[in-house]
Design a protein around this motif. Structure first.
Motif, short mmCIF file in Angstrom:
data_model
loop_
_atom_site.label_atom_id
_atom_site.label_comp_id
_atom_site.label_asym_id
_atom_site.label_seq_id
_atom_site.Cartn_x
_atom_site.Cartn_y
_atom_site.Cartn_z
N UNK A 1 0.83 -1.20 0.00
CA UNK A 1 0.00 0.00 0.00
C UNK A 1 0.87 1.26 0.00
N UNK A 2 1.92 1.27 0.82
CA UNK A 2 2.79 2.45 0.90
C UNK A 2 3.49 2.71 -0.44
N UNK A 3 3.93 1.66 -1.13
CA UNK A 3 4.55 1.83 -2.44
C UNK A 3 3.57 2.47 -3.42
N UNK A 4 2.32 2.04 -3.39
CA UNK A 4 1.31 2.57 -4.30
C UNK A 4 0.94 4.00 -3.92
N UNK A 5 0.92 4.31 -2.63
CA UNK A 5 0.67 5.69 -2.20
C UNK A 5 1.74 6.61 -2.77
N UNK A 6 2.99 6.19 -2.68
CA UNK A 6 4.09 7.00 -3.20
C UNK A 6 3.98 7.18 -4.72
N UNK A 7 3.61 6.13 -5.43
CA UNK A 7 3.45 6.23 -6.88
C UNK A 7 2.30 7.16 -7.25
N UNK A 8 1.18 7.04 -6.55
CA UNK A 8 0.01 7.86 -6.86
C UNK A 8 0.20 9.32 -6.45
N UNK A 9 1.02 9.56 -5.45
CA UNK A 9 1.32 10.94 -5.06
C UNK A 9 2.01 11.67 -6.22
N UNK A 10 2.79 10.94 -7.01
CA UNK A 10 3.48 11.53 -8.16
C UNK A 10 2.49 12.01 -9.22
N UNK A 11 1.30 11.40 -9.28
CA UNK A 11 0.28 11.84 -10.24
C UNK A 11 -0.84 12.61 -9.53
N UNK A 12 -0.48 13.17 -8.37
CA UNK A 12 -1.35 14.09 -7.62
C UNK A 12 -2.62 13.44 -7.08
N UNK A 13 -2.53 12.18 -6.69
CA UNK A 13 -3.65 11.50 -6.03
C UNK A 13 -3.29 11.24 -4.58
N UNK A 14 -4.25 11.47 -3.70
CA UNK A 14 -4.07 11.22 -2.27
C UNK A 14 -5.05 10.17 -1.80
N UNK A 15 -4.75 9.56 -0.67
CA UNK A 15 -5.64 8.55 -0.10
C UNK A 15 -6.91 9.24 0.39
N UNK A 16 -8.04 8.73 -0.04
CA UNK A 16 -9.34 9.25 0.38
C UNK A 16 -9.97 8.32 1.42
N UNK A 17 -9.86 7.01 1.20
CA UNK A 17 -10.49 6.05 2.09
C UNK A 17 -9.75 4.71 2.00
N UNK A 18 -9.62 4.03 3.13
CA UNK A 18 -9.00 2.69 3.17
C UNK A 18 -9.96 1.76 3.89
#
Length: 72
Positions: free
Chosen positions: A27-44
């Motif tokens: 999950x943390x790896x994907x959070x870092x990747x998505x942060x690069x395309x300006x997406x943040x975690x909304x719900x888990x």
């Protein structure tokens, strides 16, 4: 040739692992990747079930990512 760029407003990703630390790492790896395309975690959402054959836990998670400008 036509080339267009569209912003991703939100996406949902699914994860699974046999241990909680492995799931957290994925999950943390994907959070870092998505942060690069300006997406943040909304719900888990997460769940653990026991494998009926082995009795070992199996962890799953669903993470909803949203862009900062797209708040519901």
């Amino acid at each position: 040739m036509n080339f267009s760029l569209e912003q991703i407003d939100d996406k949902v990703e699914f994860f699974e692992a046999t241990s909680l630390p492995a799931l957290e790492k994925k999950i943390q790896e994907k959070i870092d990747q998505n942060r690069a395309i300006l997406l943040n975690v909304y719900h888990v959402s997460h769940q653990v079930v026991l494998d009926p054959k082995t009795g070992q836990p199996f962890y799953t998670a669903v993470v909803h990512f949203k862009s900062k400008g797209n708040k519901m």
